[in-house]
Design an enzyme around this catalytic site. Structure first.
Site, PDB file in Angstrom:
ATOM      1  N   ASN A   9       0.863  -1.173   0.000  1.00  0.00           N
ATOM      2  CA  ASN A   9       0.000   0.000   0.000  1.00  0.00           C
ATOM      3  C   ASN A   9       0.908   1.235   0.000  1.00  0.00           C
ATOM      4  O   ASN A   9       1.486   1.569   1.027  1.00  0.00           O
ATOM      5  CB  ASN A   9      -0.894  -0.012   1.250  1.00  0.00           C
ATOM      6  CG  ASN A   9      -1.681   1.280   1.403  1.00  0.00           C
ATOM      7  OD1 ASN A   9      -1.724   2.105   0.495  1.00  0.00           O
ATOM      8  ND2 ASN A   9      -2.300   1.455   2.563  1.00  0.00           N
ATOM      9  N   TRP A  10       1.011   1.868  -1.150  1.00  0.00           N
ATOM     10  CA  TRP A  10       1.934   3.018  -1.272  1.00  0.00           C
ATOM     11  C   TRP A  10       1.401   4.271  -0.595  1.00  0.00           C
ATOM     12  O   TRP A  10       2.105   5.267  -0.485  1.00  0.00           O
ATOM     13  CB  TRP A  10       2.208   3.332  -2.744  1.00  0.00           C
ATOM     14  CG  TRP A  10       2.918   2.260  -3.495  1.00  0.00           C
ATOM     15  CD1 TRP A  10       3.233   1.000  -3.047  1.00  0.00           C
ATOM     16  CD2 TRP A  10       3.406   2.339  -4.839  1.00  0.00           C
ATOM     17  NE1 TRP A  10       3.873   0.297  -4.029  1.00  0.00           N
ATOM     18  CE2 TRP A  10       3.997   1.092  -5.140  1.00  0.00           C
ATOM     19  CE3 TRP A  10       3.387   3.339  -5.804  1.00  0.00           C
ATOM     20  CZ2 TRP A  10       4.566   0.823  -6.378  1.00  0.00           C
ATOM     21  CZ3 TRP A  10       3.951   3.075  -7.037  1.00  0.00           C
ATOM     22  CH2 TRP A  10       4.552   1.826  -7.315  1.00  0.00           C
ATOM     23  N   LYS A  11       0.113   4.257  -0.237  1.00  0.00           N
ATOM     24  CA  LYS A  11      -0.535   5.455   0.319  1.00  0.00           C
ATOM     25  C   LYS A  11      -0.341   6.629  -0.666  1.00  0.00           C
ATOM     26  O   LYS A  11      -0.276   6.407  -1.874  1.00  0.00           O
ATOM     27  CB  LYS A  11      -0.006   5.745   1.720  1.00  0.00           C
ATOM     28  CG  LYS A  11      -0.069   4.482   2.609  1.00  0.00           C
ATOM     29  CD  LYS A  11       0.120   4.724   4.051  1.00  0.00           C
ATOM     30  CE  LYS A  11       0.059   3.391   4.792  1.00  0.00           C
ATOM     31  NZ  LYS A  11       0.034   3.524   6.222  1.00  0.00           N
ATOM     32  N   HIS A  95      -9.320   1.173   5.346  1.00  0.00           N
ATOM     33  CA  HIS A  95      -8.013   1.424   5.972  1.00  0.00           C
ATOM     34  C   HIS A  95      -8.208   2.395   7.143  1.00  0.00           C
ATOM     35  O   HIS A  95      -9.039   3.302   7.069  1.00  0.00           O
ATOM     36  CB  HIS A  95      -7.048   2.011   4.938  1.00  0.00           C
ATOM     37  CG  HIS A  95      -5.643   2.041   5.440  1.00  0.00           C
ATOM     38  ND1 HIS A  95      -5.195   3.004   6.306  1.00  0.00           N
ATOM     39  CD2 HIS A  95      -4.605   1.193   5.235  1.00  0.00           C
ATOM     40  CE1 HIS A  95      -3.922   2.755   6.600  1.00  0.00           C
ATOM     41  NE2 HIS A  95      -3.549   1.658   5.971  1.00  0.00           N
ATOM     42  N   GLU A  97      -6.615   4.888   8.080  1.00  0.00           N
ATOM     43  CA  GLU A  97      -6.478   6.318   7.730  1.00  0.00           C
ATOM     44  C   GLU A  97      -7.765   6.846   7.108  1.00  0.00           C
ATOM     45  O   GLU A  97      -8.120   8.007   7.279  1.00  0.00           O
ATOM     46  CB  GLU A  97      -5.261   6.508   6.794  1.00  0.00           C
ATOM     47  CG  GLU A  97      -3.953   6.333   7.560  1.00  0.00           C
ATOM     48  CD  GLU A  97      -2.792   5.780   6.755  1.00  0.00           C
ATOM     49  OE1 GLU A  97      -2.845   5.787   5.511  1.00  0.00           O
ATOM     50  OE2 GLU A  97      -1.815   5.316   7.388  1.00  0.00           O
ATOM     51  N   GLU A 167      -4.738  -4.556  11.043  1.00  0.00           N
ATOM     52  CA  GLU A 167      -3.738  -3.494  11.153  1.00  0.00           C
ATOM     53  C   GLU A 167      -4.003  -2.704  12.437  1.00  0.00           C
ATOM     54  O   GLU A 167      -4.828  -1.774  12.438  1.00  0.00           O
ATOM     55  CB  GLU A 167      -3.830  -2.544   9.951  1.00  0.00           C
ATOM     56  CG  GLU A 167      -3.548  -3.196   8.627  1.00  0.00           C
ATOM     57  CD  GLU A 167      -3.028  -2.189   7.599  1.00  0.00           C
ATOM     58  OE1 GLU A 167      -1.919  -2.405   7.114  1.00  0.00           O
ATOM     59  OE2 GLU A 167      -3.715  -1.194   7.315  1.00  0.00           O
ATOM     60  N   SER A 212       4.036  -1.577  10.355  1.00  0.00           N
ATOM     61  CA  SER A 212       5.487  -1.582  10.538  1.00  0.00           C
ATOM     62  C   SER A 212       6.129  -2.930  10.202  1.00  0.00           C
ATOM     63  O   SER A 212       7.101  -3.340  10.852  1.00  0.00           O
ATOM     64  CB  SER A 212       5.853  -1.123  11.960  1.00  0.00           C
ATOM     65  OG  SER A 212       5.410   0.219  12.166  1.00  0.00           O
ATOM     66  N   GLY A 233       3.084  -0.881   4.224  1.00  0.00           N
ATOM     67  CA  GLY A 233       3.068   0.528   3.884  1.00  0.00           C
ATOM     68  C   GLY A 233       4.467   1.003   3.523  1.00  0.00           C
ATOM     69  O   GLY A 233       4.965   0.774   2.418  1.00  0.00           O
ATOM     70  N   GLY A 234       5.133   1.648   4.468  1.00  0.00           N
ATOM     71  CA  GLY A 234       6.429   2.285   4.230  1.00  0.00           C
ATOM     72  C   GLY A 234       7.433   1.379   3.527  1.00  0.00           C
ATOM     73  O   GLY A 234       8.108   1.810   2.577  1.00  0.00           O
TER      74      GLY A 234
HETATM   75  P1  13P Z   1       3.341   0.790   7.609  1.00  0.00           P
HETATM   76  O1  13P Z   1       3.849  -0.511   7.041  1.00  0.00           O
HETATM   77  O2  13P Z   1       4.021   1.998   7.051  1.00  0.00           O
HETATM   78  O3  13P Z   1       3.290   0.765   9.107  1.00  0.00           O
HETATM   79  O4  13P Z   1       1.808   0.929   7.120  1.00  0.00           O
HETATM   80  C1  13P Z   1       0.951  -0.143   7.274  1.00  0.00           C
HETATM   81  C2  13P Z   1      -0.281   0.145   6.516  1.00  0.00           C
HETATM   82  O5  13P Z   1      -1.045   1.023   6.868  1.00  0.00           O
HETATM   83  C3  13P Z   1      -0.524  -0.639   5.289  1.00  0.00           C
HETATM   84  O6  13P Z   1      -1.837  -0.463   4.849  1.00  0.00           O
END
Ligand code: 13P
Length: 250
Positions: A9-11, A95, A97, A167, A212, A233-234
């Site tokens: 997930n690149w956000k 998600h 967010e 998550e 993470s 994510g990251g």
């Molecule tokens: P991180 O891996 O950056 O913690 O993000 C997780 C995430 O929200 C994937 O959807």
């Protein structure tokens, strides 16, 4: 054994050039990635480019969000049929967010889950508790309520073509990963909840962990019996790191 599924997930990160470079790295490595199903979920404007670059690759494409509506006067929204036109097979719904920053709730997330399936997209339903909820001992109630609200709208049979991602909000982007045991406990509860309604669907359901995840902790997380992959994510923005996660199997 359920096949490992790793979704990036690149956000709202990157650029067109970065998307091309990252997908190039992933595509060139897929021939030795038979261990996992791999999905990338770039921002909407990069989907056309990603579709082209992934045309002959087993790597699948996913959206990060969809409208609950099929079409209409909904400025700024993107529908499930539009994602299908860009070659998406998956879409993330609910998600944290989206829930915390954009007012999505169990009911609207459940409608998005159903909208995805109407267009034959596989929803990746995100669930997870905040730190305050965990400290109040509400993790189980919160997560099971989030799962059940999608079951109530779409039916348990919908989970035969769905993915769940646990998550914990306190682990997202914080560097603070749930321990494999903490994550396993919640994953087992989710599977148990589905199993009370359909044992076969529960057995086949892929439940991802997100929060993470890095190459250094992926092996121990993916080694747990009810953790079937990750929503990353990251670390999905770094080709080498993401590919190491895709190769991790405990
Ligand atoms: P991180 O891996 O950056 O913690 O993000 C997780 C995430 O929200 C994937 O959807």
């Amino acid at each position: 054994m359920r096949r490992l599924l790793v979704a990036g997930n690149w956000k709202m990160h990157g650029s067109r050039d970065m998307a091309a470079a990252l997908i190039g790295d992933i595509v060139s490595a897929t021939d030795n990635l038979q261990a996992a199903d791999v999905i990338v979920c770039p921002p909407f404007p990069f989907l056309g480019l990603a579709q082209k670059l992934l045309a002959d690759s087993p790597v699948a494409l996913g959206g990060q969000n969809i409208s609950e509506h099929q079409q209409g006067a909904y400025t700024g929204e993107v529908s499930a049929p539009m994602l299908v036109e860009f070659g998406c097979r998956f879409v993330i719904v609910g998600h944290s967010e989206r829930r915390t920053l954009y007012g999505e709730n169990d009911a609207s997330v459940a409608r998005k889950f159903a909208a995805a399936q109407r267009s034959k997209l596989i929803p990746i339903l995100c669930v997870g508790e905040t730190l305050e909820e965990r400290e109040r001992g509400e993790t189980e109630a919160v997560v099971l309520r989030q799962v059940q609200s999608a079951v109530d709208v779409a039916g348990v049979e919908a989970f035969a073509d769905a993915v769940v991602a646990y998550e914990p909000v306190w682990a997202i982007g914080t560097g603070r990963t749930a321990s494999p045991e903490q994550a396993q406990e919640v994953h087992a509860l989710i599977r148990q909840k589905i199993s009370e309604q359909d044992d076969t669907i529960a057995g086949d359901l892929r439940i991802l962990y997100g929060g993470s995840v890095k190459a250094s902790n992926a092996v121990s997380l993916f080694g747990m019996p009810d953790i079937d992959g990750g929503l990353i994510g990251g670390a999905s923005l770094d080709g080498d790191e993401f590919l190491s996660i895709c190769r991790a199997r405990g």
